[in-house]
Motif scaffolding. Structure first.
Motif, PDB file in Angstrom:
ATOM      1  N   LEU B 313       4.091   4.610 -35.119  1.00  0.00           N
ATOM      2  CA  LEU B 313       4.497   4.306 -33.744  1.00  0.00           C
ATOM      3  C   LEU B 313       3.943   2.945 -33.297  1.00  0.00           C
ATOM      4  O   LEU B 313       4.608   2.208 -32.571  1.00  0.00           O
ATOM      5  CB  LEU B 313       3.998   5.412 -32.808  1.00  0.00           C
ATOM      6  CG  LEU B 313       4.683   5.518 -31.437  1.00  0.00           C
ATOM      7  CD1 LEU B 313       6.179   5.697 -31.586  1.00  0.00           C
ATOM      8  CD2 LEU B 313       4.091   6.679 -30.635  1.00  0.00           C
ATOM      9  N   VAL B 314       2.742   2.614 -33.761  1.00  0.00           N
ATOM     10  CA  VAL B 314       2.146   1.315 -33.433  1.00  0.00           C
ATOM     11  C   VAL B 314       3.055   0.189 -33.943  1.00  0.00           C
ATOM     12  O   VAL B 314       3.207  -0.842 -33.308  1.00  0.00           O
ATOM     13  CB  VAL B 314       0.727   1.192 -34.029  1.00  0.00           C
ATOM     14  CG1 VAL B 314       0.209  -0.241 -33.916  1.00  0.00           C
ATOM     15  CG2 VAL B 314      -0.235   2.143 -33.323  1.00  0.00           C
ATOM     16  N   VAL B 315       3.686   0.423 -35.095  1.00  0.00           N
ATOM     17  CA  VAL B 315       4.592  -0.582 -35.662  1.00  0.00           C
ATOM     18  C   VAL B 315       5.904  -0.628 -34.863  1.00  0.00           C
ATOM     19  O   VAL B 315       6.420  -1.694 -34.556  1.00  0.00           O
ATOM     20  CB  VAL B 315       4.897  -0.261 -37.148  1.00  0.00           C
ATOM     21  CG1 VAL B 315       5.902  -1.261 -37.712  1.00  0.00           C
ATOM     22  CG2 VAL B 315       3.608  -0.285 -37.966  1.00  0.00           C
ATOM     23  N   LEU B 316       6.425   0.558 -34.515  1.00  0.00           N
ATOM     24  CA  LEU B 316       7.726   0.633 -33.827  1.00  0.00           C
ATOM     25  C   LEU B 316       7.644   0.134 -32.392  1.00  0.00           C
ATOM     26  O   LEU B 316       8.521  -0.587 -31.928  1.00  0.00           O
ATOM     27  CB  LEU B 316       8.246   2.079 -33.829  1.00  0.00           C
ATOM     28  CG  LEU B 316       8.744   2.635 -35.158  1.00  0.00           C
ATOM     29  CD1 LEU B 316       9.020   4.127 -35.025  1.00  0.00           C
ATOM     30  CD2 LEU B 316       9.999   1.907 -35.613  1.00  0.00           C
ATOM     31  N   GLY B 319       1.765  -1.695 -28.639  1.00  0.00           N
ATOM     32  CA  GLY B 319       1.275  -1.705 -27.259  1.00  0.00           C
ATOM     33  C   GLY B 319      -0.116  -1.122 -27.257  1.00  0.00           C
ATOM     34  O   GLY B 319      -0.441  -0.299 -28.117  1.00  0.00           O
ATOM     35  N   PRO B 320      -0.919  -1.539 -26.306  1.00  0.00           N
ATOM     36  CA  PRO B 320      -2.309  -1.085 -26.286  1.00  0.00           C
ATOM     37  C   PRO B 320      -2.464   0.422 -26.089  1.00  0.00           C
ATOM     38  O   PRO B 320      -3.377   1.019 -26.651  1.00  0.00           O
ATOM     39  CB  PRO B 320      -2.930  -1.864 -25.124  1.00  0.00           C
ATOM     40  CG  PRO B 320      -1.790  -2.433 -24.358  1.00  0.00           C
ATOM     41  CD  PRO B 320      -0.637  -2.536 -25.272  1.00  0.00           C
ATOM     42  N   ALA B 348     -12.008  -5.678 -28.088  1.00  0.00           N
ATOM     43  CA  ALA B 348     -12.242  -7.091 -28.408  1.00  0.00           C
ATOM     44  C   ALA B 348     -10.976  -7.914 -28.155  1.00  0.00           C
ATOM     45  O   ALA B 348     -11.050  -9.089 -27.809  1.00  0.00           O
ATOM     46  CB  ALA B 348     -12.683  -7.222 -29.854  1.00  0.00           C
ATOM     47  N   SER B 349      -9.813  -7.281 -28.300  1.00  0.00           N
ATOM     48  CA  SER B 349      -8.556  -8.007 -28.084  1.00  0.00           C
ATOM     49  C   SER B 349      -8.359  -8.308 -26.590  1.00  0.00           C
ATOM     50  O   SER B 349      -7.551  -9.153 -26.232  1.00  0.00           O
ATOM     51  CB  SER B 349      -7.370  -7.194 -28.606  1.00  0.00           C
ATOM     52  OG  SER B 349      -7.053  -6.145 -27.706  1.00  0.00           O
ATOM     53  N   GLY B 350      -9.095  -7.581 -25.735  1.00  0.00           N
ATOM     54  CA  GLY B 350      -9.048  -7.850 -24.293  1.00  0.00           C
ATOM     55  C   GLY B 350      -7.750  -7.415 -23.624  1.00  0.00           C
ATOM     56  O   GLY B 350      -7.505  -7.730 -22.473  1.00  0.00           O
ATOM     57  N   ARG B 351      -6.901  -6.641 -24.355  1.00  0.00           N
ATOM     58  CA  ARG B 351      -5.590  -6.317 -23.800  1.00  0.00           C
ATOM     59  C   ARG B 351      -5.623  -5.191 -22.779  1.00  0.00           C
ATOM     60  O   ARG B 351      -4.683  -4.988 -22.041  1.00  0.00           O
ATOM     61  CB  ARG B 351      -4.627  -5.941 -24.935  1.00  0.00           C
ATOM     62  CG  ARG B 351      -4.177  -7.148 -25.738  1.00  0.00           C
ATOM     63  CD  ARG B 351      -3.088  -6.769 -26.690  1.00  0.00           C
ATOM     64  NE  ARG B 351      -3.514  -5.722 -27.599  1.00  0.00           N
ATOM     65  CZ  ARG B 351      -2.702  -5.097 -28.437  1.00  0.00           C
ATOM     66  NH1 ARG B 351      -1.418  -5.378 -28.438  1.00  0.00           N
ATOM     67  NH2 ARG B 351      -3.152  -4.175 -29.263  1.00  0.00           N
ATOM     68  N   LEU B 352      -6.721  -4.428 -22.776  1.00  0.00           N
ATOM     69  CA  LEU B 352      -6.771  -3.269 -21.879  1.00  0.00           C
ATOM     70  C   LEU B 352      -7.944  -3.376 -20.920  1.00  0.00           C
ATOM     71  O   LEU B 352      -8.544  -2.379 -20.557  1.00  0.00           O
ATOM     72  CB  LEU B 352      -6.909  -1.991 -22.710  1.00  0.00           C
ATOM     73  CG  LEU B 352      -5.642  -1.459 -23.365  1.00  0.00           C
ATOM     74  CD1 LEU B 352      -5.967  -0.283 -24.249  1.00  0.00           C
ATOM     75  CD2 LEU B 352      -4.619  -1.063 -22.331  1.00  0.00           C
TER      76      LEU B 352
END
Lengths: 120, 405
Positions: B313-316, B319-320, B348-352
């Motif tokens: 699902l992460v590939v499809l 999203g965070p 670390a990615s800071g996205r959330l």
């Protein structure tokens, strides 16, 4: 029904294109325009000079105000248009998506207002 | 009574009349509402007709004929309108399935805003009133009415066609329809505020629309997947809310309260979708829900498979939030330290940065690793970010448990 397909692109990015790229885009526009002329959708279409050549005019209190530049500064600028005849919005969207600039900029599809006799 | 019994007829009658009235949504709705109003006064006096839907169709048709005569145009269409309701008394009337499909695609046209698509679908296909939709989405009836009027005006002025899309556009447009249905369902499912019953209603409307889409597009694997996903989630509804109105997470739900019949229907839909070759995001989500549904107890859950499905699902749908769910599943399958490593990457990615579920997930993993002090501070960070009351209560309860240990 008539639709105005307005082509918005980032002028600054377009300026950086090489001569070969400009020729390629022009070729694509030529092919596209011929195709919609043949299919009967084409009514008119023009490319515009960049917004550096734009002048905005307003009349306020009966006085004419003329200023340099476009009415609004935006990230993408109106660079050209096609006026097309289409059956409905789906057909107009189909034509708009074939405009070469749809891949780099965006195309705004606007129906041209039709004046009909009032009902009731 | 009238409303309950004939809500589905409403959508079918509107669907037919919009076609006959040349795509005029507003006019079609008005005549159908007039017909329902007539029923409200006549049925109690004269008795409910033998064929209520046919009766309503006939009355609506007559009102449409009057309307067209008044506007003195399209006389030829009157003939078509007669044909739409073949028998004089309206008995045995059936809407063409194509009309409902047209209506579904028009309501979910990408040229309309997602909010407008949702409102139109609930209004025209489910027959919910403007007030009901406004309450369900926590907006004022005036706002919602305006949204509907604008959408209908755009359908008319931009000439959004009342058609089933051409085959080459069908897949793309079906995706849009499914997304709209998914929005309706999620709005009902994720709601932890507002009057709960109404929200459940929204899930049921989404299921109704999904059933309609499924019957209209029987060979579409993604439609079957989405319906499976909705059924499997909805089958857990009774166990999701505690007596005090709080949220009960999956691992603590009383599984005997799950709706077995609905779960089985969902599992059968998933089977059908897979047989048709479904491999999309809805399919993967439905498969995850199915694995949960098939575990008799929380500890029987096949987390290894669920973690693998989340990786897919992460590939499809990158999203965070999906990534966070993946981390949680990995923690269950391979141990909290593996999940924590993924959560750390995500942080670390800071996205959330402002999303309370990130520190909440961290806190839970740290707790399970016995790193109490770090867990406490992560819970406090989550509490500083959380916005809905039930989730706040949930986090506070977890923090209290931890501090009492």
């Amino acid at each position: 029904m008539k639709y105005l397909l307005m082509i918005y692109e980032n002028e600054k990015a377009a300026e950086t294109l090489s001569e070969a790229e400009v020729q390629r885009v022009l070729g694509e526009y030529g092919t596209f325009t011929e195709a919609i002329q043949r299919s009967g959708h084409f009514l008119s279409g023009e490319e515009l000079e960049p917004t550096a050549a734009a002048t905005t005019v307003r009349i306020r209190d009966g006085k004419r105000l003329t200023t340099d530049g476009p009415f609004a500064e935006t990230r993408e600028q109106l660079g050209g248009f096609f006026l097309v005849e289409a059956r409905d919005l789906d057909e107009a969207i189909g034509i708009a998506s074939r405009i070469p600039s749809a891949r780099s900029g965006s195309i705004e599809v606007r129906p041209v207002r039709e004046f009909t006799m009032p009902q009731d | 009574m009238l409303e309950r019994a004939h809500r589905e007829d409403y959508g079918r009658i509107v669907a037919t009349l919009i076609r006959v009235l040349d795509g005029d949504f507003g006019a079609a709705e008005e005549v159908v509402q007039d017909a329902f109003a007539s029923a409200l006064t006549q049925w109690p006096r004269e008795g409910v007709p033998r064929e209520p839907a046919g009766w309503l169709m006939r009355v609506a048709r007559n009102k449409a004929v009057d309307r067209m005569r008044r506007s003195a145009r399209l006389e030829a269409r009157v003939g078509e309108l007669e044909a739409a309701a073949p028998s004089v008394d309206g008995a045995g009337w059936q809407a063409l399935p194509d009309d409902s499909l047209r209506l579904l695609f028009t309501c979910c046209h990408p040229a309309l805003s997602p909010e407008a698509q949702v409102a139109l679908a609930l209004r025209c296909l489910c027959g919910l009133t403007t007030e009901q939709i406004a309450r369900a989405f926590l907006v004022s009836p005036a706002t919602l009415a305006q949204r509907l009027v604008r959408a209908q005006r755009k359908i008319r002025t931009a000439r959004i066609p009342y058609v089933i899309p051409e085959p080459e556009a069908l897949a793309e447009r079906t995706e849009g329809v499914l997304h709209t249905l998914y929005l309706v369902f999620s709005e009902g499912y994720a709601a932890t505020d507002g009057p709960a019953l109404l929200r459940v209603d929204l899930c049921e409307e989404a299921l109704r629309l999904a059933r309609l889409a499924r019957s209209l597009l029987p060979d579409d694997a993604e439609v079957a997947s989405l319906r499976a996903l909705m059924l499997l989630h909805h089958s857990r509804r009774r166990a999701r809310v505690a007596a005090d109105g709080g949220l009960v997470l999956l691992d603590r739900q009383d599984r005997s309260r799950w709706d077995g019949a609905q779960r089985d229907e969902g599992l059968a839909e998933l089977e059908a979708a897979l047989a048709m070759g479904a491999r999309g995001a809805y399919t993967v989500q439905a498969a995850i829900a199915a694995l949960h549904a098939q575990a008799p107890r929380a500890e029987d859950t096949d987390w290894a498979q669920i973690a693998a499905l989340y990786a897919r699902l992460v590939v499809l749908t990158p999203g965070p939030v999906v990534a966070l769910n993946h981390a949680a599943a990995v923690a269950m399958a391979r141990g909290p330290e593996h999940g924590l490593a993924l959560v750390d990457d995500l942080e670390a990615s800071g996205r959330l940065a402002d999303y309370h579920l990130l520190p909440a997930a961290r806190a839970d993993l740290l707790r399970r690793l016995g790193r109490k002090e770090e867990a406490v501070s992560a819970y406090r960070r989550a509490l500083a970010l959380v916005r809905t009351a039930p989730e706040r209560h949930f986090l506070e309860a977890r923090l209290r448990e931890l501090l009492a240990e």
